[in-house]
Design a protein around this motif. Sequence first.
Motif, PDB file in Angstrom:
ATOM      1  N   PHE A 150      18.890 -19.294   2.630  1.00  0.00           N
ATOM      2  CA  PHE A 150      18.853 -19.394   4.084  1.00  0.00           C
ATOM      3  C   PHE A 150      17.918 -18.327   4.673  1.00  0.00           C
ATOM      4  CE2 PHE A 150      23.206 -21.564   5.113  1.00  0.00           C
ATOM      5  CZ  PHE A 150      22.691 -22.767   4.652  1.00  0.00           C
ATOM      6  N   ASN A 151      17.298 -17.540   3.788  1.00  0.00           N
ATOM      7  CA  ASN A 151      16.519 -16.398   4.269  1.00  0.00           C
ATOM      8  C   ASN A 151      15.057 -16.437   3.827  1.00  0.00           C
ATOM      9  OD1 ASN A 151      19.102 -15.436   5.104  1.00  0.00           O
ATOM     10  ND2 ASN A 151      19.394 -14.655   3.050  1.00  0.00           N
ATOM     11  N   PRO A 152      14.372 -17.566   3.928  1.00  0.00           N
ATOM     12  CA  PRO A 152      12.985 -17.575   3.467  1.00  0.00           C
ATOM     13  C   PRO A 152      12.122 -16.639   4.299  1.00  0.00           C
ATOM     14  CG  PRO A 152      13.480 -19.575   4.671  1.00  0.00           C
ATOM     15  CD  PRO A 152      14.760 -18.807   4.552  1.00  0.00           C
ATOM     16  N   GLN A 153      11.257 -15.943   3.645  1.00  0.00           N
ATOM     17  CA  GLN A 153      10.358 -14.980   4.275  1.00  0.00           C
ATOM     18  C   GLN A 153      11.125 -13.949   5.080  1.00  0.00           C
ATOM     19  OE1 GLN A 153       7.037 -16.718   6.329  1.00  0.00           O
ATOM     20  NE2 GLN A 153       6.570 -18.094   4.654  1.00  0.00           N
ATOM     21  N   GLY A 154      12.364 -13.811   4.793  1.00  0.00           N
ATOM     22  CA  GLY A 154      13.155 -12.771   5.441  1.00  0.00           C
ATOM     23  C   GLY A 154      13.390 -11.661   4.463  1.00  0.00           C
ATOM     24  N   SER A 155      13.100 -11.866   3.187  1.00  0.00           N
ATOM     25  CA  SER A 155      13.296 -10.797   2.227  1.00  0.00           C
ATOM     26  C   SER A 155      11.989 -10.091   1.979  1.00  0.00           C
ATOM     27  CB  SER A 155      13.781 -11.350   0.907  1.00  0.00           C
ATOM     28  OG  SER A 155      15.090 -11.774   1.007  1.00  0.00           O
ATOM     29  N   CYS A 156      11.898  -8.859   2.436  1.00  0.00           N
ATOM     30  CA  CYS A 156      10.699  -8.073   2.183  1.00  0.00           C
ATOM     31  C   CYS A 156      11.030  -7.113   1.070  1.00  0.00           C
ATOM     32  CB  CYS A 156      10.298  -7.285   3.405  1.00  0.00           C
ATOM     33  SG  CYS A 156       9.893  -8.330   4.771  1.00  0.00           S
ATOM     34  N   GLY A 157      10.297  -7.152   0.011  1.00  0.00           N
ATOM     35  CA  GLY A 157      10.671  -6.286  -1.073  1.00  0.00           C
ATOM     36  C   GLY A 157       9.604  -5.326  -1.485  1.00  0.00           C
ATOM     37  N   GLY A 158      10.002  -4.283  -2.000  1.00  0.00           N
ATOM     38  CA  GLY A 158       9.357  -3.166  -2.624  1.00  0.00           C
ATOM     39  C   GLY A 158       7.876  -2.964  -2.486  1.00  0.00           C
ATOM     40  N   SER A 159       7.429  -2.513  -1.363  1.00  0.00           N
ATOM     41  CA  SER A 159       6.038  -2.100  -1.208  1.00  0.00           C
ATOM     42  C   SER A 159       5.837  -0.753  -1.878  1.00  0.00           C
ATOM     43  CB  SER A 159       5.702  -2.000   0.274  1.00  0.00           C
ATOM     44  OG  SER A 159       4.523  -1.286   0.464  1.00  0.00           O
ATOM     45  N   GLU A 160       4.703  -0.572  -2.531  1.00  0.00           N
ATOM     46  CA  GLU A 160       4.436   0.710  -3.186  1.00  0.00           C
ATOM     47  C   GLU A 160       3.678   1.676  -2.271  1.00  0.00           C
ATOM     48  OE1 GLU A 160       4.311  -0.996  -7.707  1.00  0.00           O
ATOM     49  OE2 GLU A 160       2.845   0.455  -7.067  1.00  0.00           O
ATOM     50  N   SER A 161       3.422   1.249  -1.032  1.00  0.00           N
ATOM     51  CA  SER A 161       2.780   2.150  -0.079  1.00  0.00           C
ATOM     52  C   SER A 161       3.454   1.963   1.262  1.00  0.00           C
ATOM     53  CB  SER A 161       1.291   1.807   0.029  1.00  0.00           C
ATOM     54  OG  SER A 161       1.118   0.687   0.865  1.00  0.00           O
ATOM     55  N   PRO A 162       3.244   2.870   2.195  1.00  0.00           N
ATOM     56  CA  PRO A 162       3.881   2.727   3.502  1.00  0.00           C
ATOM     57  C   PRO A 162       3.296   1.600   4.325  1.00  0.00           C
ATOM     58  CG  PRO A 162       2.485   4.680   3.433  1.00  0.00           C
ATOM     59  CD  PRO A 162       2.555   4.133   2.045  1.00  0.00           C
ATOM     60  N   ARG A 163       2.193   1.012   3.871  1.00  0.00           N
ATOM     61  CA  ARG A 163       1.611  -0.110   4.592  1.00  0.00           C
ATOM     62  C   ARG A 163       2.327  -1.392   4.238  1.00  0.00           C
ATOM     63  NH1 ARG A 163      -2.425   2.524   2.194  1.00  0.00           N
ATOM     64  NH2 ARG A 163      -2.714   0.831   0.703  1.00  0.00           N
ATOM     65  N   ARG A 164       2.329  -2.336   5.169  1.00  0.00           N
ATOM     66  CA  ARG A 164       2.927  -3.625   4.877  1.00  0.00           C
ATOM     67  C   ARG A 164       2.028  -4.394   3.930  1.00  0.00           C
ATOM     68  NH1 ARG A 164       0.939  -7.998   7.865  1.00  0.00           N
ATOM     69  NH2 ARG A 164      -0.650  -7.441   9.379  1.00  0.00           N
ATOM     70  N   ALA A 165       2.600  -5.381   3.246  1.00  0.00           N
ATOM     71  CA  ALA A 165       1.835  -6.185   2.311  1.00  0.00           C
ATOM     72  C   ALA A 165       0.817  -7.020   3.074  1.00  0.00           C
ATOM     73  CB  ALA A 165       2.767  -7.097   1.529  1.00  0.00           C
ATOM     74  N   PRO A 166      -0.331  -7.352   2.451  1.00  0.00           N
ATOM     75  CA  PRO A 166      -1.287  -8.232   3.109  1.00  0.00           C
ATOM     76  C   PRO A 166      -0.660  -9.564   3.442  1.00  0.00           C
ATOM     77  CG  PRO A 166      -2.115  -7.446   0.974  1.00  0.00           C
ATOM     78  CD  PRO A 166      -0.729  -6.948   1.137  1.00  0.00           C
ATOM     79  N   SER A 167      -1.195 -10.226   4.470  1.00  0.00           N
ATOM     80  CA  SER A 167      -0.606 -11.482   4.915  1.00  0.00           C
ATOM     81  C   SER A 167      -0.644 -12.545   3.843  1.00  0.00           C
ATOM     82  CB  SER A 167      -1.333 -11.984   6.168  1.00  0.00           C
ATOM     83  OG  SER A 167      -2.702 -12.162   5.892  1.00  0.00           O
ATOM     84  N   SER A 168      -1.548 -12.398   2.859  1.00  0.00           N
ATOM     85  CA  SER A 168      -1.630 -13.386   1.790  1.00  0.00           C
ATOM     86  C   SER A 168      -0.543 -13.199   0.745  1.00  0.00           C
ATOM     87  CB  SER A 168      -2.991 -13.300   1.103  1.00  0.00           C
ATOM     88  OG  SER A 168      -3.184 -11.987   0.574  1.00  0.00           O
TER      89      SER A 168
ATOM     90  N   ALA B 152       3.056  -6.212  13.282  1.00  0.00           N
ATOM     91  CA  ALA B 152       2.866  -4.975  14.047  1.00  0.00           C
ATOM     92  C   ALA B 152       2.718  -3.758  13.142  1.00  0.00           C
ATOM     93  CB  ALA B 152       4.027  -4.772  15.009  1.00  0.00           C
ATOM     94  N   GLY B 153       2.781  -3.965  11.814  1.00  0.00           N
ATOM     95  CA  GLY B 153       2.565  -2.876  10.874  1.00  0.00           C
ATOM     96  C   GLY B 153       3.816  -2.194  10.374  1.00  0.00           C
TER      97      GLY B 153
END
Length: 276
Positions: free
Chosen positions: A227-245, A210-211
């Motif tokens: 126990f947290n795969p794909q639950g850790s989102c780390g350090g984006s350098e822009s306000p946009r989410r990382a590409p799905s890849s 959803a962005g």
Amino acid sequence: MTEQPFAQQPPLWRRFPSTLTGRLLRTARGRNLLARAFNRAYYESAGAWKESRWLRFTSLQTPQDLWVCQEILVETRPDVIVETGTFEGGTALYLATICDALRHGQVLSVDVRHLEPMPRHPRIEYLTGSSIDPRIVDEVRSRLGAGRRLMAMLDSDHSRDHVLAELHAYGPLIAEGCYLIVADTNINGHPAAPHWGPGPMEAVEEFLAAGAPFAADRSREKFLLTFNPQGSCGGSESPRRAPSSAPFRSGCAAASRGTRPPGAPCSWRGSTSRAS
């Protein structure tokens, strides 16, 4: 004959080339299959994590995830850590112990009920109620005046809808450079508890799709068991989410809104409480 120092020994797949394990270790895909198999075996071995204690109080986390959490706390120094899903208080006490070592930080632990005896510590405060109750969210928000920075560990109800509601409630409160950790994204076949039904992983995927301004940080999965795969989102350098890849790290580290200097720590991890 003196054995080679560990650092000088050849990789396991070269030492045991004819074994199934040796063949699997040759490739990234094979190593991933082994890691997933061990994750499920560890999860299904109840004594491995359901009876793990920190200073006598049960913590339903893996040692690897707790170690990574310690690294995140040292790197990001949040003023307030909100934990949803207290259970017996072991994780709250662990967080408070690390805050003691850092001489910084406060823990707000939220659950619909609190079991006694709970650990008592000057850095821990217990809030009783649903983690998505507006009263509880407002109470957390009230602690964030004067630029205080929040990190969240979501580990309460494991249903997709509840976790998604937590993400929408606490995500906007996470300070730039701090983490939102979603726990137990490994359930519902990722790879554990295949018959669970939509849970934390599905909530995280929907939230990011959803962005939401968070990006996955797989570097926090360096110990392989989490126990947290794909639950850790780390350090984006822009306000946009990382590409799905982009790799999405389990456990959850996510960068909050805004830019950050290259290399600056930032993440969020995913979880709903296993037993609360």
